[in-house]
Design an enzyme around this catalytic site. Sequence first.
Site, PDB file in Angstrom:
ATOM      1  N   TYR A 292       0.930  -1.276   0.002  1.00 44.96           N
ATOM      2  CA  TYR A 292      -0.047   0.000   0.133  1.00 44.96           C
ATOM      3  C   TYR A 292       0.857   1.274  -0.028  1.00 44.96           C
ATOM      4  O   TYR A 292       0.576   2.175  -0.747  1.00 44.96           O
ATOM      5  CB  TYR A 292      -0.975  -0.058   1.069  1.00 44.96           C
ATOM      6  CG  TYR A 292      -2.241  -0.907   1.006  1.00 44.96           C
ATOM      7  CD1 TYR A 292      -2.503  -1.893  -0.126  1.00 44.96           C
ATOM      8  CD2 TYR A 292      -3.523  -0.464   1.510  1.00 44.96           C
ATOM      9  CE1 TYR A 292      -3.507  -2.416  -0.236  1.00 44.96           C
ATOM     10  CE2 TYR A 292      -4.677  -1.352   1.418  1.00 44.96           C
ATOM     11  CZ  TYR A 292      -4.648  -2.130   0.423  1.00 44.96           C
ATOM     12  OH  TYR A 292      -6.147  -2.845   0.138  1.00 44.96           O
ATOM     13  N   GLU A 299       1.507   6.498  -7.061  1.00 41.50           N
ATOM     14  CA  GLU A 299       0.316   7.434  -7.481  1.00 41.50           C
ATOM     15  C   GLU A 299       0.729   8.748  -7.177  1.00 41.50           C
ATOM     16  O   GLU A 299       0.584   9.608  -7.919  1.00 41.50           O
ATOM     17  CB  GLU A 299      -0.942   6.989  -6.539  1.00 41.50           C
ATOM     18  CG  GLU A 299      -1.293   5.769  -6.853  1.00 41.50           C
ATOM     19  CD  GLU A 299      -2.548   5.305  -6.054  1.00 41.50           C
ATOM     20  OE1 GLU A 299      -2.932   6.415  -5.175  1.00 41.50           O
ATOM     21  OE2 GLU A 299      -3.156   4.272  -5.943  1.00 41.50           O
TER      22      GLU A 299
END
Length: 371
Positions: A292, A299
């Site tokens: 994550y 991102e």
Amino acid sequence: MVVPSPFVYWAQTDKSVSLKIELRNVVKPDISVFNNNIKFTTRGVGAHGDSQYEFSLDLFASTKPNKDGDAATVRIFDNRVEVILDKEKPSWWPRLTAQPQKPAWLKINFDLWKSDDGHDSEEEARDVMQDYPGMYDKLQKEEIGYRKEDLKKVYLVLYNLFQLIGFVYVLSVMAIRYAKLDYDSVADTYEHVGPAVKFLQLMMYLEVMHPLFGYTKGGVLVPFMQVSGRAFILFVLIDSEPRMQTKPVVFYLFLMWSTIEIVRYPFYITQIYKKNIYILTWLRYTMWIPLYPLGILCESIVILRSIPYFEETQRFTISLPNEWNFTFDMPFYLRLYLLLLTFPATFFLMSHMYKLRTVKLRPKIVIKKCK
């Protein structure tokens, strides 16, 4: 002359047994219950037309009078008669009859097969599949010759299996191309697997709707945030800007996403069938710890690299004057989104996953009684 028997459908809770007798135009049925036997006689319209019908059943265990002192609760409808018997001792019966063989006219009413555990909350309610795994399957197999699957369960299995195959395909293409071309394959990653990733990402919005339709438990907010966050990165920042599609970060981003999903979807399939595979559960609630943050880092890099492009092209930017008297600056929004993604959203998501991990991987305490 042999008196025919009507079709009888039975179901149970842990405290009672219900019989649905398929007869029409019944006025006053003669029903007698004594200990563990029930006899039923009446005239009505059933499978053999307008005739006298009767049946007698030796029950698996004893019953008791209801709260009014009657041997059974009887309700007469236009198309059926319902009989409810209270069990003498609360328990689940493996079958209705005392003997293993049952008559052909006796069926199981699977629609009413549930547990009455005194809870009002739907989330707390249990069913016989949880209380006695295997009994429900056994009864269905005896009744219809095979295990009847719930349509919702079949749909969820097919959905999760489809997504699993899709992300395995994405990872496989990336791995094969990297094995053949080494780092030269990275720049063309979006060209070869981008359409598949886009389709799989759109399919993920079904996961947002599953709780709304009652297909799965849980809330809508967290899956909506996760799916929409990915969709924004994929469709708005990468798909709309060809120069971003060739960046190496796209390769690593797809690698993080796909690795997470090829564990998540098999885990969901096992949960649908209430199977606990510890290694899969451990991976599901442990792999997020490195993946994550790495995914969020990728991102964030995509957002940072996109800001100059959107400042140059002014794509999605709305300037004044316009007929709506509204302005929207895309580069400013990206900076704000990056700030929210880096701190509040990451903290919220990681906290949520940590709480789930604490619950799912909590050691089970087994209490043994000493003799």
